[in-house]
Design an enzyme around this catalytic site. Structure first.
Site, PDB file in Angstrom:
ATOM      1  N   ALA A  88       0.839  -1.199   0.000  1.00 15.33           N
ATOM      2  CA  ALA A  88       0.000   0.000   0.000  1.00 15.33           C
ATOM      3  C   ALA A  88       0.877   1.254   0.000  1.00 15.33           C
ATOM      4  O   ALA A  88       1.447   1.633  -1.017  1.00 15.33           O
ATOM      5  CB  ALA A  88      -0.941  -0.030   1.193  1.00 15.33           C
ATOM      6  N   ARG A  89       1.008   1.881   1.149  1.00 16.17           N
ATOM      7  CA  ARG A  89       1.869   3.043   1.350  1.00 16.17           C
ATOM      8  C   ARG A  89       2.667   2.825   2.628  1.00 16.17           C
ATOM      9  O   ARG A  89       2.167   2.258   3.603  1.00 16.17           O
ATOM     10  CB  ARG A  89       1.046   4.326   1.491  1.00 16.17           C
ATOM     11  N   HIS A 117       9.752  -0.365  -3.657  1.00 17.26           N
ATOM     12  CA  HIS A 117       8.489   0.183  -4.162  1.00 17.26           C
ATOM     13  C   HIS A 117       8.360  -0.122  -5.656  1.00 17.26           C
ATOM     14  O   HIS A 117       8.222   0.788  -6.479  1.00 17.26           O
ATOM     15  CB  HIS A 117       8.415   1.702  -3.918  1.00 17.26           C
ATOM     16  N   GLU A 152      10.650   6.947   1.799  1.00 18.80           N
ATOM     17  CA  GLU A 152      11.342   6.442   0.610  1.00 18.80           C
ATOM     18  C   GLU A 152      12.158   7.539  -0.070  1.00 18.80           C
ATOM     19  O   GLU A 152      11.720   8.682  -0.120  1.00 18.80           O
ATOM     20  CB  GLU A 152      10.305   5.892  -0.378  1.00 18.80           C
TER      21      GLU A 152
END
Length: 311
Positions: free
Chosen positions: A229-230, A277, A259
């Site tokens: 997700a995040r 990611h 990130e």
């Protein structure tokens, strides 16, 4: 000669799509607000990634901005209220990356539960034959909880069913098109039930640190956490401690809070699988995403409806 529409690129895109975008548009890579100078008033469109979004100071510096096209599905870093106030349209690359992100979730689950990359390191270190080969755990019969049951969450469930897992989900509302999967209106209740928790929720204020120490404790010492997700959905410090002290058994992470910074303490842990990611980072999907960014901008400036609108 007709003036080309000026487009600001917050994140770089491939040369192929720069050429496509550059055909009807004049592209301008972003560096700093100060460097925009007089160009700021000419910018009518923005391309950006879901992780970068459009920071409010940049948006405020673009008085004639009309449309934002996101090369991703996340828009939690775009001020929707300000977009509505100014009449700025917003499109994302929704729909084209669902399968690859779901595949990554399953890949991380397989790797984390079966210890695939941990065993790879074991072999590469020359330990096979010198130390006991570590056991892992089976997926069959495990209870899979999915937090966030939109397109990606449903695609994860479809894939996980092939492993004979028992599946249930948490979402903001019950999904009437999937009555065969139990719905848990409270995340903690789902987590207490689950052996594996996969996060597919949207980022933003509502989901910020929804996975905290208490939720990790509820997942328990035999539980696994998978996040596609995040990074902001998880309290990273709490997760790191949970992996270190055995509060949970393992985790597979494609995303992080800051990130591309990843806390170095994760590096020495054998019970976590780390990715950069890259759930949607396949040649095919990145091509489709870039094409959709271009097509949304082209549609807007031709007076046609956005293909995948958010606003």
């Amino acid at each position: 000669m007709t003036r080309k529409t000026d487009i600001l690129m917050i994140d770089p895109m491939s040369a192929e799509f720069n050429e496509q975008l550059g055909s009807p548009f004049h592209l301008h890579p972003f560096s700093t607000i100060e460097a925009l100078g007089a160009l700021a008033e000419r910018i009518e469109g923005v391309t950006t990634g879901g992780g970068s979004g459009l920071p409010r100071p940049i948006m405020d510096a673009l008085p004639n901005l009309k449309v934002i096209s996101v090369n991703g599905v996340g828009y939690d870093k775009v001020d929707l209220d300000e977009c509505r106030r100014r009449g700025i349209r917003l499109a994302t690359a929704q729909g084209v990356l669902t399968d690859d992100v779901a595949d990554m979730a399953i890949g991380l689950m397989l790797d984390t539960v079966r210890g695939i990359t941990a065993s790879d390191r074991f072999v590469r270190a020359g330990q096979w034959g010198k130390a006991p080969v570590p056991n892992s755990w089976t997926l069959k019969g495990k209870k899979l909880g999915i937090a966030g049951f939109g397109a990606i969450g449903k695609a994860v469930a479809k894939r996980a069913a092939a492993f004979d897992m028992t599946i249930a989900y948490f979402s903001s509302r019950e999904q009437p098109d999937t009555p065969h999967y139990p719905f848990y209106p409270e995340l903690r209740v789902l987590v207490e039930w689950a052996d594996v928790l996969v996060l597919c929720v949207a980022g933003g204020a509502r989901s910020y640190h929804m996975i905290d120490h208490a939720i990790l404790e509820a997942l328990g010492p035999s539980g696994f956490l998978i996040n596609v997700a995040r990074g902001t959905v998880v309290d990273e410090a709490a997760l790191l401690k949970a992996l270190q002290d055995g509060t949970i058994r393992g985790a597979g992470l494609d995303v992080f809070e800051q990130e591309p910074h990843v806390p170095e303490a994760f590096y020495g842990l054998d019970n976590v699988v780390l990715q950069a990611h890259r759930a949607s980072s396949t040649v095919e999907t990145r091509h489709a995403m870039g094409r959709l960014v271009f097509d949304n901008l082209a549609a807007f400036f031709q007076g046609e409806p956005l293909l995948t609108p958010v606003l």
